[in-house]
Design a protein around this motif. Structure first.
Motif, PDB file in Angstrom:
ATOM      1  N   VAL C 159      32.872  29.147  42.203  1.00  0.00           N
ATOM      2  CA  VAL C 159      33.435  30.466  42.448  1.00  0.00           C
ATOM      3  C   VAL C 159      32.438  31.550  42.053  1.00  0.00           C
ATOM      4  CG1 VAL C 159      35.319  32.021  41.819  1.00  0.00           C
ATOM      5  CG2 VAL C 159      35.693  29.534  41.805  1.00  0.00           C
ATOM      6  N   PHE C 160      32.311  32.572  42.878  1.00  0.00           N
ATOM      7  CA  PHE C 160      31.648  33.808  42.471  1.00  0.00           C
ATOM      8  C   PHE C 160      32.626  34.957  42.664  1.00  0.00           C
ATOM      9  CE2 PHE C 160      27.900  31.221  42.927  1.00  0.00           C
ATOM     10  CZ  PHE C 160      27.029  31.720  41.977  1.00  0.00           C
ATOM     11  N   THR C 161      32.648  35.875  41.694  1.00  0.00           N
ATOM     12  CA  THR C 161      33.470  37.073  41.846  1.00  0.00           C
ATOM     13  C   THR C 161      32.620  38.302  41.574  1.00  0.00           C
ATOM     14  OG1 THR C 161      34.217  37.051  39.550  1.00  0.00           O
ATOM     15  CG2 THR C 161      35.607  35.899  41.152  1.00  0.00           C
ATOM     16  N   ILE C 162      33.026  39.414  42.172  1.00  0.00           N
ATOM     17  CA  ILE C 162      32.288  40.670  42.015  1.00  0.00           C
ATOM     18  C   ILE C 162      33.266  41.778  41.651  1.00  0.00           C
ATOM     19  CG2 ILE C 162      30.470  40.025  43.652  1.00  0.00           C
ATOM     20  CD1 ILE C 162      31.920  41.636  45.808  1.00  0.00           C
ATOM     21  N   GLY C 163      32.721  42.891  41.126  1.00  0.00           N
ATOM     22  CA  GLY C 163      33.585  44.011  40.798  1.00  0.00           C
ATOM     23  C   GLY C 163      32.782  45.292  40.667  1.00  0.00           C
ATOM     24  N   LYS C 164      33.502  46.389  40.709  1.00  0.00           N
ATOM     25  CA  LYS C 164      32.847  47.684  40.453  1.00  0.00           C
ATOM     26  C   LYS C 164      32.324  47.710  39.025  1.00  0.00           C
ATOM     27  CE  LYS C 164      36.301  50.385  41.921  1.00  0.00           C
ATOM     28  NZ  LYS C 164      37.234  49.736  42.869  1.00  0.00           N
ATOM     29  N   THR C 165      32.985  46.935  38.173  1.00  0.00           N
ATOM     30  CA  THR C 165      32.503  46.718  36.805  1.00  0.00           C
ATOM     31  C   THR C 165      32.544  45.214  36.530  1.00  0.00           C
ATOM     32  OG1 THR C 165      34.707  46.811  35.831  1.00  0.00           O
ATOM     33  CG2 THR C 165      33.519  48.905  36.015  1.00  0.00           C
ATOM     34  N   ALA C 166      31.836  44.795  35.475  1.00  0.00           N
ATOM     35  CA  ALA C 166      31.870  43.378  35.096  1.00  0.00           C
ATOM     36  C   ALA C 166      33.283  42.995  34.671  1.00  0.00           C
ATOM     37  CB  ALA C 166      30.863  43.110  33.982  1.00  0.00           C
ATOM     38  N   LYS C 167      34.011  43.927  34.055  1.00  0.00           N
ATOM     39  CA  LYS C 167      35.382  43.650  33.625  1.00  0.00           C
ATOM     40  C   LYS C 167      36.262  43.305  34.829  1.00  0.00           C
ATOM     41  CE  LYS C 167      39.086  45.488  30.765  1.00  0.00           C
ATOM     42  NZ  LYS C 167      39.676  46.686  30.134  1.00  0.00           N
ATOM     43  N   GLU C 168      36.094  44.048  35.909  1.00  0.00           N
ATOM     44  CA  GLU C 168      36.864  43.751  37.122  1.00  0.00           C
ATOM     45  C   GLU C 168      36.498  42.392  37.714  1.00  0.00           C
ATOM     46  OE1 GLU C 168      37.598  48.222  38.931  1.00  0.00           O
ATOM     47  OE2 GLU C 168      37.085  46.573  40.285  1.00  0.00           O
ATOM     48  N   ALA C 169      35.200  42.073  37.658  1.00  0.00           N
ATOM     49  CA  ALA C 169      34.768  40.773  38.187  1.00  0.00           C
ATOM     50  C   ALA C 169      35.340  39.632  37.346  1.00  0.00           C
ATOM     51  CB  ALA C 169      33.236  40.704  38.221  1.00  0.00           C
ATOM     52  N   VAL C 170      35.427  39.836  36.021  1.00  0.00           N
ATOM     53  CA  VAL C 170      36.034  38.809  35.157  1.00  0.00           C
ATOM     54  C   VAL C 170      37.516  38.671  35.488  1.00  0.00           C
ATOM     55  CG1 VAL C 170      36.686  38.265  32.775  1.00  0.00           C
ATOM     56  CG2 VAL C 170      34.347  38.977  33.291  1.00  0.00           C
ATOM     57  N   LYS C 171      38.198  39.799  35.674  1.00  0.00           N
ATOM     58  CA  LYS C 171      39.620  39.727  36.041  1.00  0.00           C
ATOM     59  C   LYS C 171      39.788  38.923  37.337  1.00  0.00           C
ATOM     60  CE  LYS C 171      43.824  42.331  37.000  1.00  0.00           C
ATOM     61  NZ  LYS C 171      44.532  43.625  36.973  1.00  0.00           N
TER      62      LYS C 171
END
Lengths: 213, 213, 213, 213
Positions: C159-171
């Motif tokens: 799995v890879f996830t992305i976010g506007k912030t690292a916190k969002e990507a972790v969520k």
């Protein structure tokens, strides 16, 4: 105001992560004060580990914020609809606990094929229709389909439980996930043996009168 | 009275949540004192995290409370029936641990297809009939169907384990859930390879004599 | 340098074991500093319990180590490729979380059949092709196939996830595993009920605007 | 004697419960000292939470106890057989971890269908025949069937892993359970996509040279 109920409700919210019913900030527990009819509920999107008793929001039955600096849970309207239409209910819990929600995804009820389902729910855990978040639709689906149960699955969504107290609603939320897991595992291996309806009822009555202090 | 046994039994009750065998207040461990024939058992519906050694109840073989301020477990009659009919047993454990209970829901025994089942149970973990809580029926079902095993599944209900000590019964409760999980997972993928009956027996005897200190 | 971002990124890396998304030293979280375009990433093969904020590595967009005594994650080139091609992204997470990865192993997307999938991902979680580690191939596969989602499964990998912030990507990494589990369990029992595409979209928009503080 | 190795091996034994690979007292880790060829191993049937570094047993290659007050693990002969026949091995681990053991119960290998299997094992995790505990049979089965892998499943039994160090063997034990879970879940939903043999090899070589510090 309602400092005791805020503390109790805060502590009951912490039971959700402790019992592995939620991930991150999802899920919520509310409690209705029998004297004032005010409802204490979790704020929206706050991490459980950061949550403090004073962060809990107090709303009235119309959803107006009476106390609290945060925005309340996005599910607040659902909780209030249930409280307005079920005067016997003083606690509501919402989770997406995985085994129970997996039944909701296929629109299937949880059958009373273990004694624990009989004990706590007195029959199958029903499944209500898909309903939109944000208004009264989810509350309506709960009230119309929960019947005498204290737990309901909402199609493609998750679990709502109710109780005479918030503590009872939390217990129902823990137990519904536990029995959903057991029955899921059983159904993977074969056909659960049916408990006759009158025995379901007898077991429920025994438990409701004999269990606990 | 029986302060040591109360402390031991209290600690063994805490092994149930620690090993993920129970949720909330369900499950119970009892121990019989070999000298007095008195039984120490968990009170009904008390949260494990609140439980203290002094909360444990002492009952005699007829179920009369000899010491304790709480009501004993609703399963007390079952424990006592087992003790009265199995003089070799000094510990009884009850859980609804999910993988083992999932076999009980479909009325299927756990076959001895891993060495651990052979080691601990010496054959299949049997499944007894559905029996009503509250009287002697569950105790009877256990005694009649457990045979030489130290664990039994009761149809649509859960797990009972027995031991020469309560510690052994707790070990059996942990192991039966563990092997139920392994064999459930195996059965999902194919047919478990059968271990011949004489090899089941040989492995059991090796373990019972060689293992431990 | 970037002491705050190193501390934040360190703490977010610890969310991976805390949420049972990784075993041993696998998995990693990186964050891009919006001012300098520098990226903070986990060192390769260091145990999470030994990891300290000062162990985090700072690299520039070409992968040159700007600060740090350790070798950065073997997935660094992948993270950088995503950052270079997605200026909106400031956090990337990689895991082999088991339920989500099990979809990747059979090359199947995660369908939007629970409201949480709609809320967080706004549609199915896509699955990209098998791609080799060590160069730009995995980054390319992510950028080409992730679309409007914040999570992607890579075939036979994870799995890879992305976010506007690292916190969002972790969520997103936590939620994708949670919904993968629910939908896996549902698919074992029957056919998930489809949520119409326009309702998926409506639910997503409600959540993105109404949820949180 | 061998105080450092006893402490290291003690700590590595504690990794087994920490990573949910064992229940109660099952499982064991041993390490061979490269200088003296002596082996440090866990005592039989001692609870992990009670285990202290000084409880570890030192045995020579013939199984004679050189130091220690307890009886060594019942699997000691197996560990020693592996050490005698694999001079490259300095650590051996044994568990009955549930997902991996479920493959052993049906006699099926774990195929290299995720990159992690390629990384760590370089091919399928093989399954060896049923072998009796207590003599050299299990050791022989391991040595004859493990090939270039660092993990092997033994039919109807469990998992053995080996390593150049005990730490590596523990990592293999954690990873084999993790990939067994992922591949079990994948096989429940469909057919895992095959990774071509030359790509399995390439991925393995990349990981073995590029990963870690």
């Amino acid at each position: 105001m309602l400092e005791d109920l805020k503390k109790t409700t805060w502590k009951l919210n912490l039971e959700l992560p402790k019992n592995n019913l939620i991930t991150m900030t999802s899920g919520n527990v509310s409690a209705r004060d029998p004297q004032t009819n005010l409802v204490v509920i979790k704020p929206s999107g706050i991490a459980y580990e950061d949550l403090q008793p004073e962060d809990m929001i107090v709303v009235n039955m119309e959803g107006e914020i009476i106390e609290g600096t945060y925005k309340p849970s996005v599910d607040t309207k659902t909780h209030l609809y249930v409280y307005r239409n079920r005067p016997d209910v003083h606690g509501v819990v919402h989770t997406h606990s995985p085994y129970a929600t997996s039944f909701a995804v296929i629109g299937r009820e949880i059958p009373p094929v273990t004694t624990v389902v009989c004990d706590i729910f007195g029959g199958p855990v029903p499944v209500g229709p898909y309903a939109r978040i944000g208004g009264n639709e989810i509350g309506k689906a709960i009230v119309e389909h929960i019947g005498d149960s204290t737990a309901i699955l909402l199609q493609n969504h998750g679990v709502f439980t109710i109780g005479k107290t918030a503590k009872e609603a939390v217990k129902a939320a823990v137990v519904v996930e536990d029995v959903a897991k057991i029955i899921h595992l059983a159904q993977q291996k074969g056909d659960p043996i049916v408990i006759p309806a009158e025995e379901v009822q007898r077991e429920h009555e025994f438990y409701q009168t004999a269990y606990g202090q």
